[in-house]
Design a protein around this motif. Sequence first.
Motif, PDB file in Angstrom:
ATOM      1  N   GLY A  32       0.829  -1.195   0.000  1.00  0.00           N
ATOM      2  CA  GLY A  32       0.000   0.000   0.000  1.00  0.00           C
ATOM      3  C   GLY A  32       0.863   1.243   0.000  1.00  0.00           C
ATOM      4  N   VAL A  33       0.559   2.143   0.931  1.00  0.00           N
ATOM      5  CA  VAL A  33       1.318   3.382   1.023  1.00  0.00           C
ATOM      6  C   VAL A  33       2.755   3.091   1.470  1.00  0.00           C
ATOM      7  N   ARG A  50       5.324  10.665   1.502  1.00  0.00           N
ATOM      8  CA  ARG A  50       4.599   9.414   1.359  1.00  0.00           C
ATOM      9  C   ARG A  50       4.060   9.316  -0.057  1.00  0.00           C
ATOM     10  N   THR A  52       1.282   6.818  -2.534  1.00  0.00           N
ATOM     11  CA  THR A  52       0.311   5.739  -2.626  1.00  0.00           C
ATOM     12  C   THR A  52       0.676   4.789  -3.757  1.00  0.00           C
ATOM     13  N   THR A  57       1.234  11.698  -3.949  1.00  0.00           N
ATOM     14  CA  THR A  57       2.321  12.019  -3.021  1.00  0.00           C
ATOM     15  C   THR A  57       1.939  13.130  -2.057  1.00  0.00           C
TER      16      THR A  57
END
Length: 121
Positions: A32-33, A50, A52, A57
């Motif tokens: 996932g993330v 971060r 996804t 982002t």
Amino acid sequence: QVQLVESGGGLVQPGGSLRLSCAASGSIFSIGVMGWYRQAPGKQREMVARITGGGGTIYADSVKGRFTISRDNAKNTVYLQMNTLKSEDTAVYYCNADLREHWTQRTDNYWGQGTAVTVSS
């Protein structure tokens, strides 16, 4: 066993660049993330960037315009390109990801062991 392994840290002069990599390995069904966090001496760990699975982002204000996060889903790898580095970027950088294990189908949050980045002349 599922794990995250970072690489690419080191010593760089102010204004320089570094690229961090983090590879997920093991019996992974999906990711996932993914993200990067950092912890400077005497400070709390903070989110840097971060991303996804679809490429969305988010960045900390302190690194916007200087750092770029990206991922290669085929390689289960996330990258952090760091440009125009400043002394205040000195920290241990940690990779983080939500990984679904293949056999159990259980999703857990994982951390890498950290890689040190020192920005100094």
